[in-house]
Design a protein around this motif. Structure first.
Motif, PDB file in Angstrom:
ATOM      1  N   ALA A 132       1.020  -0.684  -0.001  1.00  0.00           N
ATOM      2  CA  ALA A 132      -0.114   0.162  -0.433  1.00  0.00           C
ATOM      3  C   ALA A 132       0.836   0.935   0.069  1.00  0.00           C
ATOM      4  O   ALA A 132       0.365   2.316   0.979  1.00  0.00           O
ATOM      5  CB  ALA A 132      -1.147   0.366   1.061  1.00  0.00           C
ATOM      6  N   THR A 133       1.830   1.417  -1.062  1.00  0.00           N
ATOM      7  CA  THR A 133       2.328   2.245  -1.069  1.00  0.00           C
ATOM      8  C   THR A 133       1.675   3.494  -1.216  1.00  0.00           C
ATOM      9  O   THR A 133       1.047   3.318  -2.469  1.00  0.00           O
ATOM     10  CB  THR A 133       3.839   2.589  -2.210  1.00  0.00           C
ATOM     11  OG1 THR A 133       4.628   0.992  -1.465  1.00  0.00           O
ATOM     12  CG2 THR A 133       4.865   3.802  -2.247  1.00  0.00           C
ATOM     13  N   PRO A 134       1.855   4.757  -0.857  1.00  0.00           N
ATOM     14  CA  PRO A 134       1.661   6.283  -0.765  1.00  0.00           C
ATOM     15  C   PRO A 134       1.343   7.158  -2.171  1.00  0.00           C
ATOM     16  O   PRO A 134       3.358   6.946  -2.404  1.00  0.00           O
ATOM     17  CB  PRO A 134       1.743   6.986   0.390  1.00  0.00           C
ATOM     18  CG  PRO A 134       2.580   6.252   0.813  1.00  0.00           C
ATOM     19  CD  PRO A 134       2.798   4.799   0.495  1.00  0.00           C
ATOM     20  N   GLN A 135       0.717   7.764  -2.217  1.00  0.00           N
ATOM     21  CA  GLN A 135       0.946   8.511  -3.793  1.00  0.00           C
ATOM     22  C   GLN A 135       2.003   9.158  -3.373  1.00  0.00           C
ATOM     23  O   GLN A 135       2.351   9.270  -2.051  1.00  0.00           O
ATOM     24  CB  GLN A 135      -0.386   8.810  -4.425  1.00  0.00           C
ATOM     25  CG  GLN A 135      -1.133   7.771  -5.207  1.00  0.00           C
ATOM     26  CD  GLN A 135      -0.341   7.776  -6.573  1.00  0.00           C
ATOM     27  OE1 GLN A 135      -0.185   8.838  -7.230  1.00  0.00           O
ATOM     28  NE2 GLN A 135      -1.189   6.171  -6.572  1.00  0.00           N
ATOM     29  N   PRO A 136       2.709  10.245  -3.923  1.00  0.00           N
ATOM     30  CA  PRO A 136       3.720  11.790  -3.874  1.00  0.00           C
ATOM     31  C   PRO A 136       2.705  12.242  -3.332  1.00  0.00           C
ATOM     32  O   PRO A 136       2.118  12.694  -3.307  1.00  0.00           O
ATOM     33  CB  PRO A 136       4.663  11.500  -4.469  1.00  0.00           C
ATOM     34  CG  PRO A 136       4.232  10.620  -5.821  1.00  0.00           C
ATOM     35  CD  PRO A 136       3.235  10.046  -5.851  1.00  0.00           C
ATOM     36  N   GLY A 137       2.873  12.376  -1.668  1.00  0.00           N
ATOM     37  CA  GLY A 137       2.177  13.565  -0.306  1.00  0.00           C
ATOM     38  C   GLY A 137       1.073  12.672  -0.319  1.00  0.00           C
ATOM     39  O   GLY A 137      -0.124  13.814   0.349  1.00  0.00           O
ATOM     40  N   GLY A 138       0.483  11.943  -0.812  1.00  0.00           N
ATOM     41  CA  GLY A 138      -0.384  11.078  -0.088  1.00  0.00           C
ATOM     42  C   GLY A 138      -0.404  10.728   1.528  1.00  0.00           C
ATOM     43  O   GLY A 138       0.423  10.432   1.963  1.00  0.00           O
ATOM     44  N   TYR A 139      -2.007  10.393   1.810  1.00  0.00           N
ATOM     45  CA  TYR A 139      -1.069   9.819   2.786  1.00  0.00           C
ATOM     46  C   TYR A 139      -0.751   8.577   3.437  1.00  0.00           C
ATOM     47  O   TYR A 139      -1.126   7.425   2.864  1.00  0.00           O
ATOM     48  CB  TYR A 139      -2.843   9.772   3.675  1.00  0.00           C
ATOM     49  CG  TYR A 139      -3.594  11.112   4.189  1.00  0.00           C
ATOM     50  CD1 TYR A 139      -3.061  11.999   5.991  1.00  0.00           C
ATOM     51  CD2 TYR A 139      -4.869  11.479   3.651  1.00  0.00           C
ATOM     52  CE1 TYR A 139      -3.761  13.746   5.147  1.00  0.00           C
ATOM     53  CE2 TYR A 139      -5.357  13.162   3.285  1.00  0.00           C
ATOM     54  CZ  TYR A 139      -4.696  13.318   4.576  1.00  0.00           C
ATOM     55  OH  TYR A 139      -4.973  15.099   4.272  1.00  0.00           O
ATOM     56  N   ALA A 140       0.153   8.287   4.209  1.00  0.00           N
ATOM     57  CA  ALA A 140       1.063   6.555   4.383  1.00  0.00           C
ATOM     58  C   ALA A 140       0.075   5.553   4.784  1.00  0.00           C
ATOM     59  O   ALA A 140       0.299   4.989   4.928  1.00  0.00           O
ATOM     60  CB  ALA A 140       1.865   6.990   4.722  1.00  0.00           C
ATOM     61  N   TYR A 141      -0.503   6.273   6.698  1.00  0.00           N
ATOM     62  CA  TYR A 141      -0.542   5.023   7.408  1.00  0.00           C
ATOM     63  C   TYR A 141      -2.089   6.150   7.223  1.00  0.00           C
ATOM     64  O   TYR A 141      -2.498   7.526   7.617  1.00  0.00           O
ATOM     65  CB  TYR A 141      -0.150   5.505   8.581  1.00  0.00           C
ATOM     66  CG  TYR A 141       1.297   5.083   7.814  1.00  0.00           C
ATOM     67  CD1 TYR A 141       0.778   4.071   7.498  1.00  0.00           C
ATOM     68  CD2 TYR A 141       2.400   5.894   7.833  1.00  0.00           C
ATOM     69  CE1 TYR A 141       2.701   2.988   7.367  1.00  0.00           C
ATOM     70  CE2 TYR A 141       4.044   5.394   7.243  1.00  0.00           C
ATOM     71  CZ  TYR A 141       4.248   3.679   7.609  1.00  0.00           C
ATOM     72  OH  TYR A 141       5.273   3.827   7.411  1.00  0.00           O
ATOM     73  N   ALA A 142      -3.582   5.350   8.694  1.00  0.00           N
ATOM     74  CA  ALA A 142      -4.287   5.667   8.506  1.00  0.00           C
ATOM     75  C   ALA A 142      -4.180   6.547  10.266  1.00  0.00           C
ATOM     76  O   ALA A 142      -4.620   7.755  10.054  1.00  0.00           O
ATOM     77  CB  ALA A 142      -5.232   4.497   9.761  1.00  0.00           C
ATOM     78  N   SER A 143      -3.348   6.858  10.175  1.00  0.00           N
ATOM     79  CA  SER A 143      -2.665   8.005  12.074  1.00  0.00           C
ATOM     80  C   SER A 143      -2.249   9.302  10.490  1.00  0.00           C
ATOM     81  O   SER A 143      -3.265  10.917  11.780  1.00  0.00           O
ATOM     82  CB  SER A 143      -1.739   7.701  12.753  1.00  0.00           C
ATOM     83  OG  SER A 143      -0.513   7.102  11.654  1.00  0.00           O
ATOM     84  N   ASP A 144      -1.972   9.654   9.614  1.00  0.00           N
ATOM     85  CA  ASP A 144      -2.240  10.327   9.040  1.00  0.00           C
ATOM     86  C   ASP A 144      -3.700  10.940   8.022  1.00  0.00           C
ATOM     87  O   ASP A 144      -3.538  12.343   8.193  1.00  0.00           O
ATOM     88  CB  ASP A 144      -0.550  10.487   7.647  1.00  0.00           C
ATOM     89  CG  ASP A 144       0.470   9.770   7.884  1.00  0.00           C
ATOM     90  OD1 ASP A 144       0.343  10.734   9.535  1.00  0.00           O
ATOM     91  OD2 ASP A 144       1.154   8.900   6.959  1.00  0.00           O
ATOM     92  N   LEU A 145      -4.579  10.429   7.608  1.00  0.00           N
ATOM     93  CA  LEU A 145      -5.213  10.348   7.258  1.00  0.00           C
ATOM     94  C   LEU A 145      -6.300  10.999   8.410  1.00  0.00           C
ATOM     95  O   LEU A 145      -6.942  11.788   8.427  1.00  0.00           O
ATOM     96  CB  LEU A 145      -6.701   9.248   6.982  1.00  0.00           C
ATOM     97  CG  LEU A 145      -7.521   8.769   6.671  1.00  0.00           C
ATOM     98  CD1 LEU A 145      -7.247  10.085   5.543  1.00  0.00           C
ATOM     99  CD2 LEU A 145      -8.412   7.476   5.177  1.00  0.00           C
ATOM    100  N   VAL A 146      -5.849  10.248   9.128  1.00  0.00           N
ATOM    101  CA  VAL A 146      -7.282  10.749  11.050  1.00  0.00           C
ATOM    102  C   VAL A 146      -6.358  12.299  10.730  1.00  0.00           C
ATOM    103  O   VAL A 146      -7.410  13.050  10.980  1.00  0.00           O
ATOM    104  CB  VAL A 146      -6.549  10.027  12.540  1.00  0.00           C
ATOM    105  CG1 VAL A 146      -7.049  10.850  13.485  1.00  0.00           C
ATOM    106  CG2 VAL A 146      -7.386   8.022  11.706  1.00  0.00           C
TER     107      VAL A 146
END
Length: 310
Positions: A132-146
């Motif tokens: 599940a490699t994030p897109q450049p500048g994307g949210y890497a983890y669920a904690s980042d998404l939160v």
């Protein structure tokens, strides 16, 4: 003769559960639905929604497919439910393989539509991808998404927890640390992956308390509507199938009524046991099948408003 005896024993177990419900308050239950992929699946979904809505669940959620494959279906299903029901709605939102801009835009669309509850997940890798490699500048983890959702609006946010440890985690301690990061980032509660061994659940809750986690953790409950399907799915997500569960479903392939009785007993017994340890909220995966979910809710004491036993 053996079949009739087994049916009688199962009915006696149902009767025992019904009697025990008067000594145990009905728990707060919520339901999980799956977005449809075909017209027939859509008809089944809406039959399920209309059947379960009168039970006044605490909230209902609508999932994503792997890699966000049902993003449009999730959004349209949630919006239609918002328009046609009075249910408290939660939309699953994942960030794997998606840009931060796209995720943020979708979150804003949910907020503008009146959806105030998000189930924030990293999500599965896109089809054909190994991780599940994030897109450049994307949210890497669920904690980042939160944390990102908290910057957008005052959402109620649920996150995932894993009693048997996430398959990609380095270990149980690392997985628990990740749960803490999600809650510290602003999540409201955690909903667990389903688990059939109640002792595993209880050990997990003890570890959460020892780690200083005080946010509500809602056990996920998976009724076994299709044993073979559950075995395949559980293998993918790291859930153990106990031997006793396999034995219960042996010889039931041609007997759907018996399967439903067994599935109801297993789910209700697990919930009642967890209630005895002080837990009183449960998130039930419906798989868009209303009869089994309705039966479980009924055994737990859930009734449509104004309905009483004769």
């Amino acid at each position: 003769m053996a079949g009739a005896l087994n049916r009688w024993l199962l009915q006696e177990r149902v009767n025992d559960l019904l009697l025990r419900k008067f000594d145990t308050p009905a728990p707060a239950i919520s339901f999980e639905f799956v977005p449809p992929r075909t017209n027939m699946m859509e008809q089944r979904l809406w039959h399920c929604i209309r059947r379960l809505a009168p039970l006044s669940p605490h909230f209902v959620s609508v999932t994503y497919g792997a890699g966000g494959t049902t993003q449009a279906g999730t959004f349209s299903t949630v919006l239609r439910m918002k328009q046609e029901t009075d249910l408290a709605l939660a939309a699953h939102l994942t960030c794997a393989g998606t840009t931060r801009r796209d995720v943020d835009d979708l979150a804003r669309r949910y907020w503008a539509a009146g959806i105030r509850h998000i189930v924030a997940l990293r999500g599965d890798p896109p089809t054909g991808s190994a991780n599940a490699t994030p897109q450049p500048g994307g949210y890497a983890y669920a904690s980042d998404l939160v944390a990102g959702l908290r910057r957008i609006a005052d959402f109620e946010i649920s996150v995932a927890a894993y009693p048997e440890t996430h398959p990609a985690a380095l270990g149980p301690d690392a997985d628990l640390d990740n749960l803490k990061r999600k809650l510290d980032a602003g999540a409201t509660r955690a909903i667990t992956q389903y688990c059939f061994d109640t002792k595993t659940y209880l050990r997990f809750f003890d570890r959460c308390l020892a780690a200083g986690i005080t946010a509500p953790i809602i056990p996920g409950i998976m009724p076994v509507s299709n044993y073979g399907q559950i075995v395949r799915f559980s293998a993918l997500c790291g859930v153990t199938i106990p031997d006793w569960l396999t034995e219960l479903f042996e010889g039931t392939v041609e007997n759907p009524e018996l399967r439903r009785i067994i599935a109801s007993i297993v789910a209700v017994e697990q919930i009642r046991t967890l209630q005895a340890y002080g837990l009183n909220a449960f998130h039930i995966s419906t798989l868009n099948r209303s009869d089994l979910t309705y039966a479980i809710a009924h055994l737990l004491g859930a009734r449509p408003a104004g309905q009483h036993a004769a």
